[in-house]
Design a protein around this motif. Structure first.
Motif, PDB file in Angstrom:
ATOM      1  N   VAL A   1       0.613  -0.368  -3.028  1.00 32.55           N
ATOM      2  CA  VAL A   1      -0.087  -0.774  -1.810  1.00 32.55           C
ATOM      3  C   VAL A   1      -0.886  -2.015  -2.165  1.00 32.55           C
ATOM      4  CG1 VAL A   1      -1.824  -0.158  -0.090  1.00 32.55           C
ATOM      5  CG2 VAL A   1      -0.168   1.553  -0.837  1.00 32.55           C
ATOM      6  N   ASN A   2      -0.605  -3.093  -1.443  1.00 31.48           N
ATOM      7  CA  ASN A   2      -1.247  -4.387  -1.702  1.00 31.48           C
ATOM      8  C   ASN A   2      -1.113  -4.796  -3.166  1.00 31.48           C
ATOM      9  OD1 ASN A   2      -1.963  -4.472   1.016  1.00 31.48           O
ATOM     10  ND2 ASN A   2      -3.872  -3.405   0.618  1.00 31.48           N
ATOM     11  N   GLN A   3       0.090  -4.615  -3.708  1.00 34.20           N
ATOM     12  CA  GLN A   3       0.480  -5.015  -5.055  1.00 34.20           C
ATOM     13  C   GLN A   3      -0.208  -4.234  -6.163  1.00 34.20           C
ATOM     14  OE1 GLN A   3       0.026  -9.278  -5.165  1.00 34.20           O
ATOM     15  NE2 GLN A   3       1.743  -9.592  -3.770  1.00 34.20           N
ATOM     16  N   GLU A   4      -0.770  -3.070  -5.854  1.00 31.53           N
ATOM     17  CA  GLU A   4      -1.365  -2.207  -6.871  1.00 31.53           C
ATOM     18  C   GLU A   4      -0.647  -0.873  -6.849  1.00 31.53           C
ATOM     19  OE1 GLU A   4      -5.597  -1.772  -6.945  1.00 31.53           O
ATOM     20  OE2 GLU A   4      -5.911  -3.865  -6.405  1.00 31.53           O
ATOM     21  N   ARG A   5      -0.217  -0.404  -8.019  1.00 29.70           N
ATOM     22  CA  ARG A   5       0.483   0.873  -8.104  1.00 29.70           C
ATOM     23  C   ARG A   5      -0.489   1.995  -7.752  1.00 29.70           C
ATOM     24  NH1 ARG A   5       4.977   2.542 -12.471  1.00 29.70           N
ATOM     25  NH2 ARG A   5       5.563   4.498 -11.493  1.00 29.70           N
ATOM     26  N   VAL A   6      -0.033   2.909  -6.904  1.00 31.44           N
ATOM     27  CA  VAL A   6      -0.888   3.994  -6.439  1.00 31.44           C
ATOM     28  C   VAL A   6      -0.168   5.329  -6.569  1.00 31.44           C
ATOM     29  CG1 VAL A   6      -2.139   2.523  -4.800  1.00 31.44           C
ATOM     30  CG2 VAL A   6      -0.124   3.770  -4.034  1.00 31.44           C
ATOM     31  N   ASP A   7      -0.962   6.376  -6.728  1.00 29.34           N
ATOM     32  CA  ASP A   7      -0.448   7.743  -6.636  1.00 29.34           C
ATOM     33  C   ASP A   7      -0.712   8.269  -5.234  1.00 29.34           C
ATOM     34  OD1 ASP A   7       0.517   7.984  -9.257  1.00 29.34           O
ATOM     35  OD2 ASP A   7      -1.492   8.421 -10.002  1.00 29.34           O
ATOM     36  N   GLU A   8      -1.894   7.919  -4.710  1.00 24.54           N
ATOM     37  CA  GLU A   8      -2.290   8.344  -3.366  1.00 24.54           C
ATOM     38  C   GLU A   8      -3.375   7.407  -2.858  1.00 24.54           C
ATOM     39  OE1 GLU A   8      -4.783  12.079  -1.580  1.00 24.54           O
ATOM     40  OE2 GLU A   8      -3.122  12.548  -2.914  1.00 24.54           O
ATOM     41  N   VAL A   9      -3.229   6.962  -1.602  1.00 26.45           N
ATOM     42  CA  VAL A   9      -4.232   6.065  -1.026  1.00 26.45           C
ATOM     43  C   VAL A   9      -4.170   6.154   0.503  1.00 26.45           C
ATOM     44  CG1 VAL A   9      -2.774   3.994  -0.933  1.00 26.45           C
ATOM     45  CG2 VAL A   9      -5.224   3.744  -1.207  1.00 26.45           C
ATOM     46  N   VAL A  10      -5.316   5.951   1.150  1.00 27.32           N
ATOM     47  CA  VAL A  10      -5.374   5.901   2.604  1.00 27.32           C
ATOM     48  C   VAL A  10      -4.927   4.510   3.045  1.00 27.32           C
ATOM     49  CG1 VAL A  10      -6.891   6.016   4.622  1.00 27.32           C
ATOM     50  CG2 VAL A  10      -7.261   7.584   2.703  1.00 27.32           C
ATOM     51  N   LEU A  11      -3.992   4.458   3.987  1.00 23.70           N
ATOM     52  CA  LEU A  11      -3.503   3.179   4.496  1.00 23.70           C
ATOM     53  C   LEU A  11      -4.456   2.626   5.542  1.00 23.70           C
ATOM     54  CD1 LEU A  11       0.294   3.993   4.870  1.00 23.70           C
ATOM     55  CD2 LEU A  11      -0.772   2.512   3.162  1.00 23.70           C
ATOM     56  N   ARG A  12      -4.627   1.312   5.527  1.00 22.61           N
ATOM     57  CA  ARG A  12      -5.446   0.616   6.509  1.00 22.61           C
ATOM     58  C   ARG A  12      -4.595  -0.435   7.202  1.00 22.61           C
ATOM     59  NH1 ARG A  12     -10.186  -1.744   3.211  1.00 22.61           N
ATOM     60  NH2 ARG A  12      -8.382  -2.414   2.064  1.00 22.61           N
ATOM     61  N   GLN A  13      -5.043  -0.855   8.359  1.00 19.06           N
ATOM     62  CA  GLN A  13      -4.327  -1.858   9.161  1.00 19.06           C
ATOM     63  C   GLN A  13      -3.953  -3.063   8.309  1.00 19.06           C
ATOM     64  OE1 GLN A  13      -3.157  -1.571  12.053  1.00 19.06           O
ATOM     65  NE2 GLN A  13      -3.490  -3.282  13.385  1.00 19.06           N
ATOM     66  N   GLY A  14      -2.675  -3.424   8.302  1.00 19.22           N
ATOM     67  CA  GLY A  14      -2.216  -4.605   7.595  1.00 19.22           C
ATOM     68  C   GLY A  14      -1.884  -4.399   6.135  1.00 19.22           C
ATOM     69  N   ASP A  15      -2.055  -3.175   5.600  1.00 20.92           N
ATOM     70  CA  ASP A  15      -1.705  -2.930   4.204  1.00 20.92           C
ATOM     71  C   ASP A  15      -0.216  -3.141   3.995  1.00 20.92           C
ATOM     72  OD1 ASP A  15      -4.241  -2.337   3.326  1.00 20.92           O
ATOM     73  OD2 ASP A  15      -3.954  -0.170   3.261  1.00 20.92           O
ATOM     74  N   GLU A  16       0.135  -3.668   2.829  1.00 21.63           N
ATOM     75  CA  GLU A  16       1.541  -3.852   2.484  1.00 21.63           C
ATOM     76  C   GLU A  16       1.947  -2.752   1.516  1.00 21.63           C
ATOM     77  OE1 GLU A  16       3.994  -7.672   1.475  1.00 21.63           O
ATOM     78  OE2 GLU A  16       3.156  -6.851  -0.386  1.00 21.63           O
ATOM     79  N   LEU A  17       2.922  -1.956   1.926  1.00 27.58           N
ATOM     80  CA  LEU A  17       3.453  -0.859   1.135  1.00 27.58           C
ATOM     81  C   LEU A  17       4.759  -1.335   0.514  1.00 27.58           C
ATOM     82  CD1 LEU A  17       3.600   2.180   0.340  1.00 27.58           C
ATOM     83  CD2 LEU A  17       4.687   2.577   2.552  1.00 27.58           C
ATOM     84  N   GLN A  18       4.869  -1.223  -0.803  1.00 26.95           N
ATOM     85  CA  GLN A  18       6.105  -1.619  -1.471  1.00 26.95           C
ATOM     86  C   GLN A  18       6.770  -0.388  -2.039  1.00 26.95           C
ATOM     87  OE1 GLN A  18       5.850  -4.776  -4.342  1.00 26.95           O
ATOM     88  NE2 GLN A  18       7.945  -4.461  -5.038  1.00 26.95           N
ATOM     89  N   VAL A  19       8.022  -0.176  -1.598  1.00 26.60           N
ATOM     90  CA  VAL A  19       8.861   0.921  -2.056  1.00 26.60           C
ATOM     91  C   VAL A  19      10.152   0.284  -2.551  1.00 26.60           C
ATOM     92  CG1 VAL A  19      10.104   2.990  -1.340  1.00 26.60           C
ATOM     93  CG2 VAL A  19       7.838   2.516  -0.399  1.00 26.60           C
ATOM     94  N   GLY A  20      10.351   0.291  -3.872  1.00 29.23           N
ATOM     95  CA  GLY A  20      11.493  -0.432  -4.433  1.00 29.23           C
ATOM     96  C   GLY A  20      11.346  -1.899  -4.097  1.00 29.23           C
ATOM     97  N   LYS A  21      12.427  -2.512  -3.592  1.00 29.96           N
ATOM     98  CA  LYS A  21      12.310  -3.924  -3.227  1.00 29.96           C
ATOM     99  C   LYS A  21      11.933  -4.118  -1.765  1.00 29.96           C
ATOM    100  CE  LYS A  21      17.222  -4.923  -2.438  1.00 29.96           C
ATOM    101  NZ  LYS A  21      18.341  -5.733  -2.909  1.00 29.96           N
TER     102      LYS A  21
END
Length: 163
Positions: free
Chosen positions: A130-150
């Motif tokens: 999420v926003n270029q930081e690896r996460v285990d769990e995080v609350v999403l906020r408006q405009g967040d970028e989620l990266q799953v694979g490519k």
């Protein structure tokens, strides 16, 4: 006037600020006032690339959140997050199927609790960001970028339409 720069987003803040007025991060106050600039992905910002997806906010589902694919094979696709659990992955039972080898069969889950959407990595091989930081769990906020694979997906939360 001296300024304090945020090490997370680079925003310039007043010298007496404790938190960044742009992203809310705790401001470091080193004696030498070192500024760390975020890394830029050269492939995304290369001239002539057409990986930008156009999002019509009035066409997103009202009263629900949505993920819009910003880049990847399904760029421009919109996925509504209507249920209490949305699974992302290559598995055919996933609510959001992202068919690419960089995506695990069970990659991530997005759960809804009240008005909060929480993304959890489901033990994926390549990780969830999420926003270029690896996460285990995080609350999403408006405009967040989620990266799953490519795939890069942007999170939008759309309020209910006025009666």
């Amino acid at each position: 006037m001296a300024y304090v720069f945020c090490n997370q987003c680079g925003h310039r803040n007043a010298s007496d600020a404790v938190f960044c007025s742009s992203c809310g991060a705790l401001l470091d106050r080193p004696a030498d006032q070192t500024i760390t600039l975020a890394k830029v992905d050269p492939l995304q910002d290369a001239p002539g690339t057409a990986d930008d997806a156009i999002v019509q906010l009035d066409q997103l589902p009202s009263g629900a959140a949505a993920l819009v694919v910003r880049s990847g094979p399904q760029a421009g696709a919109t996925f509504a997050l209507r249920g209490t659990l949305t699974r992302l992955g290559r598995h055919p039972d996933s609510e959001i199927i992202l068919d690419d080898i960089t995506v695990s069969r069970r990659h991530a889950d997005i759960s809804r609790s009240g008005d909060r959407y929480v993304v959890r990595d489901a033990g994926s091989l390549n990780g969830t960001y999420v926003n270029q930081e690896r996460v285990d769990e995080v609350v999403l906020r408006q405009g967040d970028e989620l990266q799953v694979g490519k795939f890069r997906l942007v999170f939008f939360e759309i309020g209910t339409a006025a009666p």
